[in-house]
Scaffold this active site. Structure first.
Site, short mmCIF file in Angstrom:
data_model
loop_
_atom_site.label_atom_id
_atom_site.label_comp_id
_atom_site.label_asym_id
_atom_site.label_seq_id
_atom_site.Cartn_x
_atom_site.Cartn_y
_atom_site.Cartn_z
N HIS A 103 52.04 37.35 108.27
CA HIS A 103 52.43 37.13 109.67
C HIS A 103 51.25 37.15 110.63
CE1 HIS A 103 56.20 38.73 107.82
NE2 HIS A 103 56.74 37.73 108.53
N ASP A 204 33.53 64.18 74.82
CA ASP A 204 33.59 63.89 73.38
C ASP A 204 32.33 63.22 72.85
OD1 ASP A 204 34.28 63.29 70.80
OD2 ASP A 204 36.12 62.21 71.29
N HIS A 207 32.96 62.13 68.41
CA HIS A 207 33.36 60.86 67.81
C HIS A 207 32.17 59.96 67.50
CE1 HIS A 207 32.57 59.18 71.79
NE2 HIS A 207 32.73 57.96 71.31
N HIS A 212 31.03 55.17 66.00
CA HIS A 212 30.02 54.19 66.39
C HIS A 212 28.96 53.94 65.32
CE1 HIS A 212 31.79 54.03 70.28
NE2 HIS A 212 31.34 55.20 70.69
N ASP A 356 35.60 52.19 71.04
CA ASP A 356 36.38 53.15 71.84
C ASP A 356 37.76 52.60 72.17
OD1 ASP A 356 34.33 55.02 71.90
OD2 ASP A 356 33.45 54.21 73.73
#
Length: 446
Positions: A103, A204, A207, A212, A356
């Site tokens: 508007h 973390d 991991h 990886h 990931d």
């Protein structure tokens, strides 16, 4: 002081999986967590001149962040007060005003309503425009980074950071002339809860050797140089405080072989390391750089020069906004090397990024099961072995292979979800610190 109840026994490392799947919990955290925390909005380098703006989100609320004529930065809800349309549809740019395409209501750079079409006829000049500006965001700047909150209750940003300032400064304070974000925002969606990503970035490192390993070996013909093999990873620490987290293995030197950005970057880093050591100290430069999250959803990875926000998009989806950050005064070829390294590793198709994302989406898929949602999850790594102000690192910390920061992340989340005021949270934190199990001060050097 133990957090127990509907979200699990977090202080004892028990997490209820429903916090990742339940729609009602998600709706509550939009209000209690994202509505009452400091959230990253933009960096100075994204707002180079008067009228420069970026559109971002605070939770699921669209927000405009705008450079003002006096050089300051303000932010406001990207919503017209007439029928709720966005007043700007662009992701970024430069404007003098923002006009709703529904508007035609127009707003200035501060979000004030300045024009209503046909005001004389439609409103008989009876509308008070000063009452119908865009909803303002409380904004604070920290070393070129702008954070915003809807809350007047939350402490000032430096108090909110607490000991995390030491760890944040380790990246934003390294270079004399600071950092800049490469002018390209990568955005993609992952079908998982936002907390998986934010908590992993805070805590973390566990991991890394497993998840990886194949990606790292694919980047080099010398896999024996991979320093994070099981059993022989370098020493390191993990910090937790106010819901924030940081974790790094310790480097012997800044000039270690870099399998991501190349030898030219390593050589440049070594030749300029005196600047880094002068600004943040040699010990901090070697000990603080890797995984980091400022609660709730602003994260960065030091070795891979990426910063990102985990924007929630429902209990089972997150939209990732990612930037490459570079030293502002670095040569263009070095900036290009860093950017290419991020693309190869933690860009949307990066080798580590896809590792990931695969983990998080698989967990979310498993949690579709009824029985899977009944099984408490274990976050007890390093429980009871926290130490405070050791190894030259401030705050509560533990071995890098622990979940101290994960427990801290979920404690702060649960405090906010319980509706505690920030004053009550401060009192609880003080009580927790008094009750901590602290190991003897005769700490053996790692």
């Amino acid at each position: 002081m133990t957090v127990t109840g509907e979200f699990g026994d977090i202080d004892n490392g028990h997490i209820d999986p429903k916090i990742y799947t339940d729609q009602a919990i998600y709706e509550r955290e939009l209000e209690q967590v994202f509505g009452r925390s400091w959230l990253f909005l933009a960096h100075d380098s994204q707002l180079p001149k008067r009228g420069s703006f970026v559109q971002t989100y605070m939770g699921e609320d669209p927000v405009l962040v705008v450079r003002q004529g006096d050089g300051s930065v303000k932010a406001f809800l990207n919503q017209c007060r007439h029928r709720g349309m966005r007043i700007c549809r662009s992701d970024e740019g430069t404007n003098k005003t923002f006009t709703c395409s529904y508007h035609g209501w127009a707003y200035d750079l501060e979000g004030n309503l300045i024009n209503v079409p046909m005001e004389d006829r439609a409103y008989r000049k009876e509308i008070d425009k000063s009452r119908w500006g865009a909803v303002k965001v409380r904004v604070e700047e920290y070393k070129g980074f702008y954070f915003g909150t809807w809350s007047e209750d939350v402490p000032e940003f430096t108090d909110y950071l607490g000991d995390m300032a030491f760890y944040f400064d380790a990246v934003v304070g390294r270079w004399d002339n600071g950092l800049e974000l490469v002018p390209m925002t990568s955005k993609w969606v992952i079908d998982c809860n936002w907390k998986f990503a934010s908590e992993q970035s805070a805590s973390d490192m566990y991991h890394v050797p497993f998840s990886h390993a194949s990606a790292r070996m694919a980047l080099t013909d010398k896999p024996e140089e991979w320093p994070m093999r099981w059993g022989d990873a370098p020493p390191g620490r993990q910090f937790s405080g106010n819901g924030h987290g940081s974790g790094s293995v310790w480097l012997p030197t800044l000039g270690i072989p870099d399998l991501v950005s190349g030898q030219d970057y390593v050589d440049w880093l070594v030749s300029n390391q005196a600047e880094v050591f002068r600004n943040i100290g040699e010990e901090r430069a070697l000990k603080v750089y890797a995984h980091n999250t400022i609660f709730p959803n602003f994260s960065w990875l030091g070795p891979n020069a990426t910063m990102r926000v985990w924007h929630p998009r429902g209990p089972g989806q997150v939209e990732v906004w990612s930037w490459t950050y570079v030293p502002k005064d670095a040569p263009q070829n070095i900036k290009a090397d860093i950017r290419r390294g991020v693309q190869r590793t933690f860009g949307p198709a990066g080798s580590f990024e896809t590792d990931d994302g695969e983990n998080w989406t698989e967990v979310q898929q498993v949690l579709k099961g009824w029985k899977a949602r009944q099984s408490k999850l274990n976050a007890q790594m390093g429980l009871g072995h926290e130490e405070r102000d050791v190894h030259g690192l401030p705050g509560l910390s533990n071995d890098v292979f622990s979940e101290t920061a994960a427990r801290g992340f979920y404690r702060r989340w649960a405090d906010l979800m319980a509706g505690l005021s920030w004053a009550e949270i401060r009192d609880q934190d003080a009580a927790r610190e008094r009750q901590e199990t602290i190991l003897p001060k005769e700490v053996q050097e790692v």
